[in-house]
Motif scaffolding. Structure first.
Motif, PDB file in Angstrom:
ATOM      1  N   ARG A 196       0.791  -1.222   0.000  1.00 24.63           N
ATOM      2  CA  ARG A 196       0.000   0.000   0.000  1.00 24.63           C
ATOM      3  C   ARG A 196       0.834   1.289   0.000  1.00 24.63           C
ATOM      4  O   ARG A 196       0.410   2.330  -0.501  1.00 24.63           O
ATOM      5  CB  ARG A 196      -0.911  -0.023   1.242  1.00 24.63           C
ATOM      6  CG  ARG A 196      -1.985   1.025   1.280  1.00 24.63           C
ATOM      7  CD  ARG A 196      -2.862   0.811   2.509  1.00 24.63           C
ATOM      8  NE  ARG A 196      -3.488  -0.509   2.483  1.00 24.63           N
ATOM      9  CZ  ARG A 196      -4.595  -0.779   1.798  1.00 24.63           C
ATOM     10  NH1 ARG A 196      -5.189   0.182   1.097  1.00 24.63           N
ATOM     11  NH2 ARG A 196      -5.114  -1.990   1.825  1.00 24.63           N
ATOM     12  N   ASP A 227      -9.789  -1.664  -0.097  1.00 27.49           N
ATOM     13  CA  ASP A 227     -10.507  -1.570   1.174  1.00 27.49           C
ATOM     14  C   ASP A 227      -9.617  -2.152   2.267  1.00 27.49           C
ATOM     15  O   ASP A 227      -9.346  -3.348   2.302  1.00 27.49           O
ATOM     16  CB  ASP A 227     -11.823  -2.349   1.080  1.00 27.49           C
ATOM     17  CG  ASP A 227     -12.653  -2.251   2.353  1.00 27.49           C
ATOM     18  OD1 ASP A 227     -12.169  -1.657   3.349  1.00 27.49           O
ATOM     19  OD2 ASP A 227     -13.779  -2.790   2.359  1.00 27.49           O
ATOM     20  N   GLU A 228      -9.157  -1.305   3.170  1.00 29.12           N
ATOM     21  CA  GLU A 228      -8.241  -1.756   4.219  1.00 29.12           C
ATOM     22  C   GLU A 228      -8.878  -2.769   5.165  1.00 29.12           C
ATOM     23  O   GLU A 228      -8.171  -3.462   5.908  1.00 29.12           O
ATOM     24  CB  GLU A 228      -7.721  -0.554   5.012  1.00 29.12           C
ATOM     25  CG  GLU A 228      -6.862   0.390   4.185  1.00 29.12           C
ATOM     26  CD  GLU A 228      -6.204   1.466   5.030  1.00 29.12           C
ATOM     27  OE1 GLU A 228      -5.614   1.115   6.065  1.00 29.12           O
ATOM     28  OE2 GLU A 228      -6.282   2.650   4.646  1.00 29.12           O
ATOM     29  N   ASN A 229     -10.188  -2.861   5.145  1.00 32.48           N
ATOM     30  CA  ASN A 229     -10.867  -3.847   5.985  1.00 32.48           C
ATOM     31  C   ASN A 229     -10.840  -5.245   5.371  1.00 32.48           C
ATOM     32  O   ASN A 229     -11.154  -6.228   6.038  1.00 32.48           O
ATOM     33  CB  ASN A 229     -12.326  -3.426   6.226  1.00 32.48           C
ATOM     34  CG  ASN A 229     -12.417  -2.146   7.044  1.00 32.48           C
ATOM     35  OD1 ASN A 229     -11.681  -1.978   8.007  1.00 32.48           O
ATOM     36  ND2 ASN A 229     -13.303  -1.240   6.643  1.00 32.48           N
ATOM     37  N   GLN A 230     -10.474  -5.292   4.094  1.00 30.54           N
ATOM     38  CA  GLN A 230     -10.371  -6.585   3.419  1.00 30.54           C
ATOM     39  C   GLN A 230      -8.983  -7.157   3.679  1.00 30.54           C
ATOM     40  O   GLN A 230      -7.971  -6.466   3.508  1.00 30.54           O
ATOM     41  CB  GLN A 230     -10.570  -6.417   1.911  1.00 30.54           C
ATOM     42  CG  GLN A 230     -11.978  -6.044   1.501  1.00 30.54           C
ATOM     43  CD  GLN A 230     -12.853  -7.275   1.374  1.00 30.54           C
ATOM     44  OE1 GLN A 230     -12.418  -8.402   1.573  1.00 30.54           O
ATOM     45  NE2 GLN A 230     -14.137  -7.054   1.081  1.00 30.54           N
ATOM     46  N   PRO A 231      -8.872  -8.409   4.097  1.00 27.51           N
ATOM     47  CA  PRO A 231      -7.557  -8.991   4.372  1.00 27.51           C
ATOM     48  C   PRO A 231      -6.715  -9.109   3.106  1.00 27.51           C
ATOM     49  O   PRO A 231      -7.234  -9.347   2.017  1.00 27.51           O
ATOM     50  CB  PRO A 231      -7.884 -10.373   4.942  1.00 27.51           C
ATOM     51  CG  PRO A 231      -9.266 -10.672   4.474  1.00 27.51           C
ATOM     52  CD  PRO A 231      -9.982  -9.363   4.357  1.00 27.51           C
ATOM     53  N   ARG A 232      -5.412  -8.917   3.281  1.00 27.64           N
ATOM     54  CA  ARG A 232      -4.472  -9.018   2.172  1.00 27.64           C
ATOM     55  C   ARG A 232      -4.495 -10.451   1.612  1.00 27.64           C
ATOM     56  O   ARG A 232      -4.413 -11.414   2.343  1.00 27.64           O
ATOM     57  CB  ARG A 232      -3.068  -8.665   2.651  1.00 27.64           C
ATOM     58  CG  ARG A 232      -2.098  -8.247   1.561  1.00 27.64           C
ATOM     59  CD  ARG A 232      -0.934  -7.502   2.189  1.00 27.64           C
ATOM     60  NE  ARG A 232      -0.012  -6.981   1.196  1.00 27.64           N
ATOM     61  CZ  ARG A 232       1.172  -7.508   0.933  1.00 27.64           C
ATOM     62  NH1 ARG A 232       1.579  -8.573   1.603  1.00 27.64           N
ATOM     63  NH2 ARG A 232       1.961  -6.971   0.032  1.00 27.64           N
TER      64      ARG A 232
END
Length: 314
Positions: A209, A304-309
């Motif tokens: 990111r 979306d930072e809430n989505q896991p990598r």
């Protein structure tokens, strides 16, 4: 001490813990120099086939990447592409050996060029060139091809954690005229371009990111994409040329320089710059889709930072 100093041989590297590294590279050097090219081709593809059995997770990554990149293709269309890509991934090991250990005369017989003159013209003008090369499986050959033809450049690299491997890698990539710059040494990258030299830029992977934007790359509308090209271009006003070195018939590696893109590059708009760069990479990758590094998780970082990598690969 310079924190970016190149690796040097020391007596410590003769410790038994490094013997396997020395032995492996010794065998590889001997094999690639003794065997004709068609044997190297078969051996490399054989390694790839073995990898399809032993490294099934990588095969799944390649397939998933291709599904994401080309959603219009059916499973029947993707199957042969995945298989050929994994075979070429195995061949990359042999191509690395060819690049590092072949004599110049032998490698030169396998190189042909397209549109090389524009890079020469920029050099004559004293203008630095950002060689925008995608992560093709035969990238090592592309880099050495420039040096073999008398136009060496600099590559950006990450030192290997194994000091013996790192020493061989560094020697293999530099002993024919090219240079290596630590990936954290931004000042030296800028100095290289300002001196009117060539710098390889591999901006087609997912680097996380930091200093990235989310823009389309093939079939994914929000692919995490580095903005490094904007930084280098803004600091140096360099030329920018997309480059590939794909393998074609009879073992010919075509060093193909597309038309330069710096005149339309938006230096003050990082998102637009990343879009243009991805479009340039797409265009050259499509020349030989099966020779790009699909085993890398290109789409692992989510907007979306809430989505896991890596959720796209679950």
């Amino acid at each position: 001490m310079n924190k970016y100093a190149p690796p040097k041989f020391s007596i410590k590297l003769l410790h038994p813990r490094y013997w396997l590294v020395w032995f492996s590279f010794g065998v590889l050097a001997l094999f690639v120099n003794l065997m004709p090219y068609f044997i190297l081709l078969k051996a490399g593809h054989g390694l790839g086939k073995l990898g399809m059995v032993l490294a099934k997770s990588r095969v799944k990554v390649a397939r998933r990447n291709l599904e994401l990149a080309f959603p219009e293709k059916s499973a029947e269309e993707l199957d042969p592409l995945v298989e050929e890509n994994i075979k070429n991934t195995g061949l990359a090991f042999m191509e690395m050996g060819m690049t590092w250990f072949w004599p110049t005369w032998r490698l030169k017989r396998h190189i042909r060029t397209v549109n090389l003159q524009q890079a020469i013209d920029f050099e004559n003008e004293g203008k630095g060139v950002l060689l925008c090369h995608p992560h093709t499986l035969n990238l090592e050959i592309s880099a050495r091809a420039f040096a073999v033809l008398g136009y060496p450049g600099s590559g950006v690299y990450r030192p290997n954690n194994n000091p013996a491997y790192d020493l061989v890698q560094y020697w293999g990539r530099t002993h024919n005229g090219n240079k290596l710059i630590d990936r954290k040494n931004l000042k030296e990258m800028i100095r290289t371009l300002n001196r009117g030299e060539r710098l390889f830029y591999l901006g087609d992977h997912d680097y996380g990111r930091n200093k990235s934007v989310f823009v389309p790359f093939f079939g994914v509308p929000d692919a995490c994409t580095t903005t490094g090209a904007n930084l280098l271009f803004k600091a140096t006003n360099c030329a920018m040329i997309p480059v590939t070195g794909f393998r074609y018939e009879k073992g010919q590696y075509e060093l193909n320089l597309a038309d330069s893109i710096h005149e339309q590059f938006p230096k003050d708009d990082v998102e637009a710059g990343a879009i243009l760069m991805n479009q340039a990479y797409e265009k050259v990758i499509l020349r030989q889709v099966d020779q790009w590094m699909w085993v890398h998780k290109r789409y692992k970082t989510m907007q979306d930072e809430n989505q896991p990598r890596g959720v796209r690969y679950k």
